[in-house]
Design a protein around this motif. Structure first.
Motif, PDB file in Angstrom:
ATOM      1  N   ARG A 131      -2.630 -10.759   8.924  1.00 26.16           N
ATOM      2  CA  ARG A 131      -1.363 -11.016   8.232  1.00 26.16           C
ATOM      3  C   ARG A 131      -0.723  -9.705   7.782  1.00 26.16           C
ATOM      4  N   THR A 132      -1.518  -8.834   7.173  1.00 25.68           N
ATOM      5  CA  THR A 132      -0.987  -7.563   6.669  1.00 25.68           C
ATOM      6  C   THR A 132      -0.512  -6.673   7.821  1.00 25.68           C
ATOM      7  N   THR A 133      -1.286  -6.632   8.906  1.00 30.62           N
ATOM      8  CA  THR A 133      -0.911  -5.792  10.056  1.00 30.62           C
ATOM      9  C   THR A 133       0.408  -6.267  10.662  1.00 30.62           C
ATOM     10  N   LYS A 134       0.530  -7.576  10.821  1.00 28.01           N
ATOM     11  CA  LYS A 134       1.764  -8.136  11.394  1.00 28.01           C
ATOM     12  C   LYS A 134       2.950  -7.893  10.458  1.00 28.01           C
ATOM     13  N   GLU A 135       2.732  -8.069   9.171  1.00 33.45           N
ATOM     14  CA  GLU A 135       3.791  -7.779   8.194  1.00 33.45           C
ATOM     15  C   GLU A 135       4.232  -6.321   8.302  1.00 33.45           C
ATOM     16  N   SER A 136       3.258  -5.425   8.459  1.00 36.65           N
ATOM     17  CA  SER A 136       3.579  -3.993   8.507  1.00 36.65           C
ATOM     18  C   SER A 136       4.433  -3.659   9.727  1.00 36.65           C
ATOM     19  N   LEU A 137       4.221  -4.373  10.828  1.00 40.58           N
ATOM     20  CA  LEU A 137       5.048  -4.158  12.018  1.00 40.58           C
ATOM     21  C   LEU A 137       6.513  -4.429  11.696  1.00 40.58           C
ATOM     22  N   TYR A 138       6.785  -5.556  11.054  1.00 39.25           N
ATOM     23  CA  TYR A 138       8.176  -5.908  10.754  1.00 39.25           C
ATOM     24  C   TYR A 138       8.762  -5.030   9.648  1.00 39.25           C
ATOM     25  N   ILE A 139       7.918  -4.581   8.727  1.00 37.78           N
ATOM     26  CA  ILE A 139       8.390  -3.643   7.701  1.00 37.78           C
ATOM     27  C   ILE A 139       8.774  -2.321   8.359  1.00 37.78           C
ATOM     28  N   GLY A 140       7.949  -1.868   9.324  1.00 41.14           N
ATOM     29  CA  GLY A 140       8.289  -0.651  10.074  1.00 41.14           C
ATOM     30  C   GLY A 140       9.571  -0.820  10.858  1.00 41.14           C
ATOM     31  N   ILE A 141       9.724  -1.978  11.506  1.00 40.65           N
ATOM     32  CA  ILE A 141      10.942  -2.242  12.298  1.00 40.65           C
ATOM     33  C   ILE A 141      12.182  -2.223  11.404  1.00 40.65           C
ATOM     34  N   SER A 142      12.043  -2.680  10.170  1.00 43.63           N
ATOM     35  CA  SER A 142      13.203  -2.703   9.260  1.00 43.63           C
ATOM     36  C   SER A 142      13.723  -1.302   8.956  1.00 43.63           C
ATOM     37  N   LYS A 143      12.870  -0.285   9.145  1.00 45.98           N
ATOM     38  CA  LYS A 143      13.282   1.110   8.916  1.00 45.98           C
ATOM     39  C   LYS A 143      13.769   1.787  10.199  1.00 45.98           C
TER      40      LYS A 143
END
Length: 266
Positions: A131-143
């Motif tokens: 869950r955390t890894t997948k969340e981090s992908l989208y957080i990175g994409i937001s930047k």
């Protein structure tokens, strides 16, 4: 460093290649269960990609030692971070996780995406890692927007994962992508805000957090492909290919079908 900005037509060709990769992962999701070998999954992916008019990118791709990758997908089980080689000895078991990295060339352009799947019933501790890894992908994409820097992406991924106590692999990165699978620039999953290459509209990159449950130290196995955690704890890996735009990144690959098939697992 040679960074190639893509035209709108090229981005649309890349979208088609990436959506094919996403459909391939969706096809594999139907077959991931205890008792299946990683070689069986590889054969399914190879046939699906070729039946849809594309070529598997990974097959024959050389490692730093000049040895060609022998399969069409990377199948990385549990403590294997990336580049796991499919074979008939690795049989999936209930409670395993498997990261499947897939690439395809369609009409001269590359698609590249990865998803970490649960095999049967997986512990809540491992679900939290995914869950955390997948969340981090989208957080990175937001930047990943025009005017920001590569460091903004890496910093966002690193901060989210390390805050939960996980390790961020440093030796492996995301990458530019286009006519070649690996183009400039490298896209680290760590960094400092405001540092690194300036992001411009038309850049296409693959963002791929590789996150460990324990220590971030990794090692190369004797096959010169498989990279695993030194402490033997599980790792997760999610990847999207995106096009940089003003205001909001354009995600060219998709997890939609995978999430529909998997349901709300984590």
């Amino acid at each position: 460093m040679n960074i190639f900005l893509k035209t709108e037509d090229e981005i649309e060709l890349m979208r088609q290649a990436n959506l094919l990769v996403s459909r391939t992962l969706g096809e594999l999701a139907k077959h991931i269960k205890p008792g299946v070998t990683t070689l069986q999954l590889d054969r399914i992916a190879d046939s699906f990609i070729r039946d849809n008019g594309a070529v598997p990118t990974f097959k024959g791709f050389p490692n730093p030692f000049g040895e060609p990758f022998p399969a069409s997908i990377c199948t990385s089980v549990n403590e294997v971070v990336v580049h796991g080689v499919p074979d008939d000895r690795t049989v999936l078991k209930d409670g395993d996780i498997i990261s499947i990295d897939c690439g395809a060339v369609l009409d001269g352009f590359n698609g590249d995406s990865c998803y970490t799947f649960c095999v049967g019933e997986v512990s809540e501790e491992i679900r939290a890692l995914l869950r955390t890894t997948k969340e981090s992908l989208y957080i990175g994409i937001s930047k990943a927007v025009a005017g920001n820097h590569l460091g903004d992406i890496g910093s966002a991924v690193q901060e989210h994962c390390e805050k939960q106590g996980y390790g961020i692999v440093r030796e492996l990165t995301g990458h530019g992508i286009g006519k070649d699978m690996h183009e400039d620039p490298q896209v680290p999953n760590y960094g400092r805000r405001g540092n690194g290459v300036l992001l411009k509209s038309g850049m296409c990159i693959a963002i791929e957090p590789m996150v460990t449950m324990g220590n971030r130290a990794i090692g190369l196995m004797p096959d010169k492909w498989t990279i695993r955690t030194v402490d033997g704890k599980p790792a997760a890996h999610f990847e999207h290919t995106i096009a940089i735009r003003k205001g909001k990144a354009d995600i060219l690959s998709s997890f939609e079908e995978l999430e529909r098939l998997e349901g709300n697992l984590y």
